[in-house]
Design a protein around this motif. Structure first.
Motif, PDB file in Angstrom:
ATOM      1  N   PRO A 127       6.265   2.211  -0.499  1.00 57.13           N
ATOM      2  CA  PRO A 127       6.666   1.182   0.461  1.00 57.13           C
ATOM      3  C   PRO A 127       5.533   0.197   0.727  1.00 57.13           C
ATOM      4  O   PRO A 127       4.371   0.471   0.421  1.00 57.13           O
ATOM      5  CB  PRO A 127       6.986   1.997   1.716  1.00 57.13           C
ATOM      6  CG  PRO A 127       6.097   3.185   1.616  1.00 57.13           C
ATOM      7  CD  PRO A 127       5.970   3.491   0.146  1.00 57.13           C
ATOM      8  N   ILE A 128       5.883  -0.923   1.298  1.00 56.21           N
ATOM      9  CA  ILE A 128       4.905  -1.903   1.766  1.00 56.21           C
ATOM     10  C   ILE A 128       4.606  -1.584   3.227  1.00 56.21           C
ATOM     11  O   ILE A 128       5.507  -1.223   3.994  1.00 56.21           O
ATOM     12  CB  ILE A 128       5.453  -3.333   1.617  1.00 56.21           C
ATOM     13  CG1 ILE A 128       5.632  -3.666   0.135  1.00 56.21           C
ATOM     14  CG2 ILE A 128       4.535  -4.357   2.286  1.00 56.21           C
ATOM     15  CD1 ILE A 128       6.361  -4.967  -0.125  1.00 56.21           C
ATOM     16  N   ALA A 129       3.346  -1.699   3.615  1.00 53.49           N
ATOM     17  CA  ALA A 129       2.942  -1.334   4.971  1.00 53.49           C
ATOM     18  C   ALA A 129       2.276  -2.501   5.687  1.00 53.49           C
ATOM     19  O   ALA A 129       1.619  -3.329   5.057  1.00 53.49           O
ATOM     20  CB  ALA A 129       1.976  -0.151   4.929  1.00 53.49           C
ATOM     21  N   GLY A 207       0.545  -2.614  -0.162  1.00 53.63           N
ATOM     22  CA  GLY A 207       1.186  -1.367  -0.530  1.00 53.63           C
ATOM     23  C   GLY A 207       0.615  -0.235   0.315  1.00 53.63           C
ATOM     24  O   GLY A 207      -0.590  -0.202   0.578  1.00 53.63           O
ATOM     25  N   LEU A 208       1.451   0.671   0.769  1.00 51.91           N
ATOM     26  CA  LEU A 208       0.981   1.784   1.597  1.00 51.91           C
ATOM     27  C   LEU A 208      -0.206   2.519   0.978  1.00 51.91           C
ATOM     28  O   LEU A 208      -1.149   2.872   1.684  1.00 51.91           O
ATOM     29  CB  LEU A 208       2.138   2.753   1.872  1.00 51.91           C
ATOM     30  CG  LEU A 208       1.792   4.003   2.689  1.00 51.91           C
ATOM     31  CD1 LEU A 208       1.245   3.626   4.057  1.00 51.91           C
ATOM     32  CD2 LEU A 208       3.024   4.907   2.829  1.00 51.91           C
ATOM     33  N   PRO A 209      -0.224   2.761  -0.353  1.00 56.36           N
ATOM     34  CA  PRO A 209      -1.356   3.482  -0.934  1.00 56.36           C
ATOM     35  C   PRO A 209      -2.700   2.784  -0.745  1.00 56.36           C
ATOM     36  O   PRO A 209      -3.742   3.439  -0.699  1.00 56.36           O
ATOM     37  CB  PRO A 209      -0.998   3.552  -2.427  1.00 56.36           C
ATOM     38  CG  PRO A 209       0.482   3.425  -2.464  1.00 56.36           C
ATOM     39  CD  PRO A 209       0.826   2.490  -1.357  1.00 56.36           C
ATOM     40  N   HIS A 254       4.607   0.681  -9.561  1.00 60.65           N
ATOM     41  CA  HIS A 254       3.584   0.504 -10.596  1.00 60.65           C
ATOM     42  C   HIS A 254       4.239   0.834 -11.936  1.00 60.65           C
ATOM     43  O   HIS A 254       4.949   1.837 -12.063  1.00 60.65           O
ATOM     44  CB  HIS A 254       2.404   1.458 -10.395  1.00 60.65           C
ATOM     45  CG  HIS A 254       1.500   1.087  -9.256  1.00 60.65           C
ATOM     46  ND1 HIS A 254       0.792  -0.092  -9.221  1.00 60.65           N
ATOM     47  CD2 HIS A 254       1.189   1.748  -8.114  1.00 60.65           C
ATOM     48  CE1 HIS A 254       0.076  -0.141  -8.107  1.00 60.65           C
ATOM     49  NE2 HIS A 254       0.304   0.955  -7.424  1.00 60.65           N
ATOM     50  N   ALA A 255       3.986  -0.010 -12.942  1.00 62.26           N
ATOM     51  CA  ALA A 255       4.563   0.229 -14.265  1.00 62.26           C
ATOM     52  C   ALA A 255       3.583  -0.173 -15.358  1.00 62.26           C
ATOM     53  O   ALA A 255       2.674  -0.969 -15.134  1.00 62.26           O
ATOM     54  CB  ALA A 255       5.879  -0.546 -14.420  1.00 62.26           C
ATOM     55  N   ALA A 288       0.835  12.076  -4.886  1.00 59.95           N
ATOM     56  CA  ALA A 288       1.436  12.228  -3.556  1.00 59.95           C
ATOM     57  C   ALA A 288       0.412  11.954  -2.461  1.00 59.95           C
ATOM     58  O   ALA A 288       0.730  11.324  -1.440  1.00 59.95           O
ATOM     59  CB  ALA A 288       2.020  13.630  -3.399  1.00 59.95           C
ATOM     60  N   GLU A 289      -0.821  12.396  -2.676  1.00 58.95           N
ATOM     61  CA  GLU A 289      -1.884  12.159  -1.696  1.00 58.95           C
ATOM     62  C   GLU A 289      -2.205  10.672  -1.564  1.00 58.95           C
ATOM     63  O   GLU A 289      -2.706  10.222  -0.536  1.00 58.95           O
ATOM     64  CB  GLU A 289      -3.142  12.932  -2.097  1.00 58.95           C
ATOM     65  CG  GLU A 289      -3.003  14.447  -1.966  1.00 58.95           C
ATOM     66  CD  GLU A 289      -4.159  15.201  -2.580  1.00 58.95           C
ATOM     67  OE1 GLU A 289      -5.003  14.556  -3.262  1.00 58.95           O
ATOM     68  OE2 GLU A 289      -4.241  16.436  -2.392  1.00 58.95           O
ATOM     69  N   MET A 290      -1.903   9.903  -2.616  1.00 62.56           N
ATOM     70  CA  MET A 290      -2.139   8.459  -2.597  1.00 62.56           C
ATOM     71  C   MET A 290      -0.976   7.699  -1.956  1.00 62.56           C
ATOM     72  O   MET A 290      -0.962   6.475  -1.920  1.00 62.56           O
ATOM     73  CB  MET A 290      -2.336   7.947  -4.034  1.00 62.56           C
ATOM     74  CG  MET A 290      -3.606   8.421  -4.699  1.00 62.56           C
ATOM     75  SD  MET A 290      -3.573   8.136  -6.506  1.00 62.56           S
ATOM     76  CE  MET A 290      -3.319   6.359  -6.575  1.00 62.56           C
ATOM     77  N   ALA A 291       0.019   8.442  -1.435  1.00 63.38           N
ATOM     78  CA  ALA A 291       1.207   7.847  -0.811  1.00 63.38           C
ATOM     79  C   ALA A 291       2.117   7.170  -1.820  1.00 63.38           C
ATOM     80  O   ALA A 291       2.832   6.229  -1.494  1.00 63.38           O
ATOM     81  CB  ALA A 291       0.817   6.872   0.299  1.00 63.38           C
ATOM     82  N   LEU A 292       2.086   7.663  -3.052  1.00 62.77           N
ATOM     83  CA  LEU A 292       2.976   7.180  -4.100  1.00 62.77           C
ATOM     84  C   LEU A 292       4.024   8.248  -4.394  1.00 62.77           C
ATOM     85  O   LEU A 292       3.783   9.444  -4.214  1.00 62.77           O
ATOM     86  CB  LEU A 292       2.198   6.904  -5.386  1.00 62.77           C
ATOM     87  CG  LEU A 292       1.198   5.744  -5.387  1.00 62.77           C
ATOM     88  CD1 LEU A 292       0.309   5.830  -6.612  1.00 62.77           C
ATOM     89  CD2 LEU A 292       1.912   4.408  -5.334  1.00 62.77           C
TER      90      LEU A 292
END
Length: 324
Positions: A127-129, A207-209, A254-255, A288-292
């Motif tokens: 998500p965008i934060a 980006g949240l990350p 991300h791609a 997951a820890e990177m908020a992805l």
């Protein structure tokens, strides 16, 4: 003469069989493989590239070197990829801003994703934060709104790139709250974060990350995220939607990309390597820890995601949606 002709024909047939054999047609990557990152070290794109590079190297059997080529909202790296040989020597890991929006909002971008680049596979979504500087003393979206109404000169928000979804979110927030917000573009999230922590800007949309570690360390406060539901990483942070700000449920990704003419067999091998890397338990844990959120796709699904993104954003960008 007949015997000689038949002998010549047999020889040519044998040569043709060798030339068209699977082993002769097998294609491989040029080692070492360069993985371009369109931003400076320190952001989520760079972190994801460096996290996945060892697993990708193992899956492909070739060393992968991460190369940061920041500048111009990702245009430099994307143009380098466009002009790189389509021999499996160069790839790009980029967010949707570079992969979709830059060519839509910048006519002189130097590349068109649909025309010049080949989507290889998505890796993750997020998500965008909106986060705020501790100098605002705001702990919630309502408190930040009250702050900028008291201090209109500080009603600004940093963005890691020019235009696109980040600016759209910031401006839509301001419009709905009836506050004139000013976007402050940066060359990546790392320098933006430095200024936000110093209080030079009152907030940032990213980006949240990109801000998760600073939020966890108490150096900034994340006060809202996009999406239809709260992030599992920050369950205490509400979505814009539940706070009454409609139309702010966009998600980013991300791609991986390659030069457009990359042979299909190499594209499929790299796509499979992405899937293999994302099955690694340690990689998944760290992502997951990177908020992805891990979100691999097939080669064809990746192309559809880009095409759908262009179709969604093109009318918004034409109407100035990402630049006010």
């Amino acid at each position: 003469m007949v015997k000689r002709a038949l002998g010549t024909l047999a020889c040519l047939t044998a040569l043709a069989a060798v030339a068209w054999s699977p082993s002769a047609l097998s294609q491989d990557f040029k080692s070492p493989i360069k993985l371009l990152v369109p931003f400076p070290p320190g952001g989520s794109t760079d972190a994801l590239a460096r996290l996945m590079a060892p697993s990708l190297s193992k899956a492909l059997g070739h060393n992968i070197i991460v190369e940061n080529r920041p500048g111009a909202s990702g245009q430099i790296a994307a143009t380098l990829l466009k002009n790189a040989p389509a021999d499996g020597s160069t790839f790009l890991l980029a967010p949707d801003h570079v992969g979709v929006m830059v060519p839509l909002i910048m006519p002189t971008a130097g590349y068109d994703t649909l025309r010049d680049l080949l989507p290889i596979g998505q890796a993750a979504t997020y998500p965008i934060a909106m986060s705020v500087s501790n100098s605002t003393e705001a702990r919630t979206l309502e408190e930040y709104l009250a702050y900028v109404k008291r201090e209109p000169a500080k009603a600004n928000f940093g963005v890691p790139v020019v235009g696109g979804a980040f600016e759209l979110v910031g401006y839509k927030f301001g419009s709905a709250a009836k506050v004139k917000m000013t976007a402050v573009p940066y060359n990546g999230s790392a320098p933006m974060m430095t200024d936000m922590m110093a209080g030079s800007i009152s907030s940032g949309v990213m980006g949240l990350p990109d801000g998760i570690e600073q939020h966890r360390a108490g150096k900034i406060r994340t006060i809202a995220v996009t999406g239809d539901k709260r992030s599992s990483i920050l369950p205490d942070v509400p979505t814009f939607q539940e706070m009454g700000f409609e139309g702010l449920n966009v998600m980013s990704w991300h791609a991986f990309f390659a030069p457009k003419a990359l042979p299909r067999p190499l594209a499929e091998k790299f796509n499979q390597a992405i899937a293999t890397a994302l099955q690694d338990a340690d990689v998944r844990k760290r992502i997951a820890e990177m908020a992805l959120e891990v979100a691999p796709t097939s080669l064809d699904e990746a192309s559809r995601i880009i095409a759908d993104g262009v179709a969604f954003w093109k009318p918004l960008m034409a109407a100035g949606g990402g630049t006010k």
